[in-house]
Design a protein around this motif. Structure first.
Motif, PDB file in Angstrom:
ATOM      1  N   ARG A  40      62.474  39.708  65.798  1.00 34.08           N
ATOM      2  CA  ARG A  40      61.253  39.540  65.067  1.00 34.08           C
ATOM      3  C   ARG A  40      61.540  38.410  63.882  1.00 34.08           C
ATOM      4  O   ARG A  40      60.945  37.681  63.508  1.00 34.08           O
ATOM      5  CB  ARG A  40      60.886  40.812  64.759  1.00 34.08           C
ATOM      6  CG  ARG A  40      59.556  40.622  63.690  1.00 34.08           C
ATOM      7  CD  ARG A  40      58.965  42.034  63.549  1.00 34.08           C
ATOM      8  NE  ARG A  40      57.637  41.960  62.682  1.00 34.08           N
ATOM      9  CZ  ARG A  40      56.676  41.887  63.535  1.00 34.08           C
ATOM     10  NH1 ARG A  40      56.693  41.973  65.020  1.00 34.08           N
ATOM     11  NH2 ARG A  40      55.434  41.708  62.982  1.00 34.08           N
ATOM     12  N   LEU A  70      44.282  37.836  74.388  1.00 40.15           N
ATOM     13  CA  LEU A  70      44.774  37.229  73.225  1.00 40.15           C
ATOM     14  C   LEU A  70      43.849  36.356  72.385  1.00 40.15           C
ATOM     15  O   LEU A  70      44.342  35.695  71.518  1.00 40.15           O
ATOM     16  CB  LEU A  70      46.207  36.776  73.285  1.00 40.15           C
ATOM     17  CG  LEU A  70      47.036  37.791  73.466  1.00 40.15           C
ATOM     18  CD1 LEU A  70      48.536  37.474  73.836  1.00 40.15           C
ATOM     19  CD2 LEU A  70      47.199  39.056  72.438  1.00 40.15           C
ATOM     20  N   TRP A  75      42.698  39.478  66.454  1.00 41.56           N
ATOM     21  CA  TRP A  75      44.285  39.777  66.306  1.00 41.56           C
ATOM     22  C   TRP A  75      44.978  39.528  65.094  1.00 41.56           C
ATOM     23  O   TRP A  75      44.960  38.081  64.785  1.00 41.56           O
ATOM     24  CB  TRP A  75      45.012  39.318  67.809  1.00 41.56           C
ATOM     25  CG  TRP A  75      44.820  40.071  68.962  1.00 41.56           C
ATOM     26  CD1 TRP A  75      44.045  39.390  69.838  1.00 41.56           C
ATOM     27  CD2 TRP A  75      45.048  41.237  69.594  1.00 41.56           C
ATOM     28  NE1 TRP A  75      43.884  40.294  70.880  1.00 41.56           N
ATOM     29  CE2 TRP A  75      44.332  41.517  70.560  1.00 41.56           C
ATOM     30  CE3 TRP A  75      45.641  42.482  68.611  1.00 41.56           C
ATOM     31  CZ2 TRP A  75      44.676  42.885  71.429  1.00 41.56           C
ATOM     32  CZ3 TRP A  75      45.678  43.592  69.490  1.00 41.56           C
ATOM     33  CH2 TRP A  75      45.327  43.615  70.634  1.00 41.56           C
ATOM     34  N   SER A  76      45.814  40.128  64.403  1.00 42.53           N
ATOM     35  CA  SER A  76      46.430  39.752  63.031  1.00 42.53           C
ATOM     36  C   SER A  76      47.654  38.889  63.497  1.00 42.53           C
ATOM     37  O   SER A  76      48.345  39.106  64.871  1.00 42.53           O
ATOM     38  CB  SER A  76      46.747  40.579  62.444  1.00 42.53           C
ATOM     39  OG  SER A  76      47.902  41.578  63.033  1.00 42.53           O
ATOM     40  N   ASP A  78      50.809  39.598  62.919  1.00 40.37           N
ATOM     41  CA  ASP A  78      51.822  40.590  62.914  1.00 40.37           C
ATOM     42  C   ASP A  78      51.623  40.913  64.619  1.00 40.37           C
ATOM     43  O   ASP A  78      52.666  41.316  65.408  1.00 40.37           O
ATOM     44  CB  ASP A  78      51.628  41.520  62.096  1.00 40.37           C
ATOM     45  CG  ASP A  78      52.517  41.610  60.794  1.00 40.37           C
ATOM     46  OD1 ASP A  78      53.194  40.821  60.682  1.00 40.37           O
ATOM     47  OD2 ASP A  78      52.180  42.095  59.780  1.00 40.37           O
ATOM     48  N   SER A  79      50.377  41.286  64.847  1.00 44.13           N
ATOM     49  CA  SER A  79      50.105  41.637  66.231  1.00 44.13           C
ATOM     50  C   SER A  79      50.436  40.729  67.253  1.00 44.13           C
ATOM     51  O   SER A  79      51.107  40.763  68.262  1.00 44.13           O
ATOM     52  CB  SER A  79      48.773  42.016  66.663  1.00 44.13           C
ATOM     53  OG  SER A  79      48.187  43.279  65.623  1.00 44.13           O
ATOM     54  N   ASP A  82      54.293  40.473  67.644  1.00 48.97           N
ATOM     55  CA  ASP A  82      54.528  41.618  68.403  1.00 48.97           C
ATOM     56  C   ASP A  82      54.353  41.446  69.955  1.00 48.97           C
ATOM     57  O   ASP A  82      55.177  41.750  70.616  1.00 48.97           O
ATOM     58  CB  ASP A  82      53.675  42.937  68.200  1.00 48.97           C
ATOM     59  CG  ASP A  82      54.205  43.514  66.714  1.00 48.97           C
ATOM     60  OD1 ASP A  82      55.136  43.314  66.124  1.00 48.97           O
ATOM     61  OD2 ASP A  82      53.367  44.169  66.444  1.00 48.97           O
ATOM     62  N   PHE A  83      53.286  40.898  70.428  1.00 47.91           N
ATOM     63  CA  PHE A  83      52.915  40.476  71.708  1.00 47.91           C
ATOM     64  C   PHE A  83      53.966  39.442  72.334  1.00 47.91           C
ATOM     65  O   PHE A  83      54.482  39.531  73.452  1.00 47.91           O
ATOM     66  CB  PHE A  83      51.601  39.915  71.873  1.00 47.91           C
ATOM     67  CG  PHE A  83      50.325  40.872  71.927  1.00 47.91           C
ATOM     68  CD1 PHE A  83      50.367  41.807  73.025  1.00 47.91           C
ATOM     69  CD2 PHE A  83      49.564  40.921  71.026  1.00 47.91           C
ATOM     70  CE1 PHE A  83      49.719  42.784  72.966  1.00 47.91           C
ATOM     71  CE2 PHE A  83      48.670  41.739  71.060  1.00 47.91           C
ATOM     72  CZ  PHE A  83      48.546  42.745  72.082  1.00 47.91           C
TER      73      PHE A  83
END
Length: 134
Positions: A40, A70, A75-76, A78-79, A82-83
Motif C-alpha cells: 500500500r 468503480l 469512491w474515495s 483510499d477505497s 484498496d481495490f
C-alpha cells in the motif's frame, strides 16, 4: 541509473515499454505486479511521484472495474487504492521508475523521458507503429 518497471507481460504496451528500455542499453528491475503487487505504502508513493489523481491509475478495461462499480465517482482515493491492492489487474501499467522520475508509460514511448539514453534509434512496436528516437 537504476530503472524499475511494474510490468504485465500480457500487456502489449508494457512489453513495448520494456523492449524500449532494453534497446536503450539498460536492464531494468522487472516487477510483475500481478504476481508481486506493491505494498500500500509503495503504491501511494508511486501515485504521489507521478502526480496523478488516484482514479487515473485505475484501469477501466478489465472485468473487476465494472463488477465493483468503480465508475461511481463517490469512491474515495483510499477505497480505490484498496481495490487496486485487492485486484492488482486494476492498476494501470506499465509504471516506470528511474532517477529522472516516475511515469505511467502510456503510450509506451513516454518511457523515453525516463531513460539515461533516450536515443534508442528506430523502434517498431508490436502493432507495427514505428518510433524514431534518434
Amino acid at each position: 541509473m537504476s530503472i524499475t518497471i511494474y510490468h504485465n507481460p500480457e500487456c502489449g504496451t508494457s512489453r513495448n515499454t520494456l523492449a524500449m528500455i532494453r534497446q536503450s542499453g539498460a536492464e531494468p528491475v522487472v516487477i510483475e505486479y500481478l504476481k508481486t503487487p506493491p505494498a500500500r505504502e509503495k503504491l501511494i508513493e508511486l501515485i504521489d511521484k507521478m502526480g496523478l489523481p488516484v482514479r487515473s491509475l485505475l484501469r477501466e478495461k478489465d472485468i473487476p472495474h465494472a463488477e465493483l462499480g468503480l465508475a461511481d465517482l463517490t469512491w474515495s482515493d483510499d477505497s480505490l487504492i484498496d481495490f487496486m491492492l485487492a485486484h492488482p489487474i486494476l492498476i494501470n501499467r506499465p509504471i516506470v521508475v528511474s532517477a529522472k522520475g516516475v511515469k505511467l508509460c502510456r503510450p509506451s514511448e513516454t518511457v523515453l523521458d525516463l531513460l539515461p539514453n533516450p536515443h534508442i534509434g528506430r523502434f517498431v512496436k508490436e502493432d507495427g507503429e514505428v518510433i524514431d528516437a534518434a
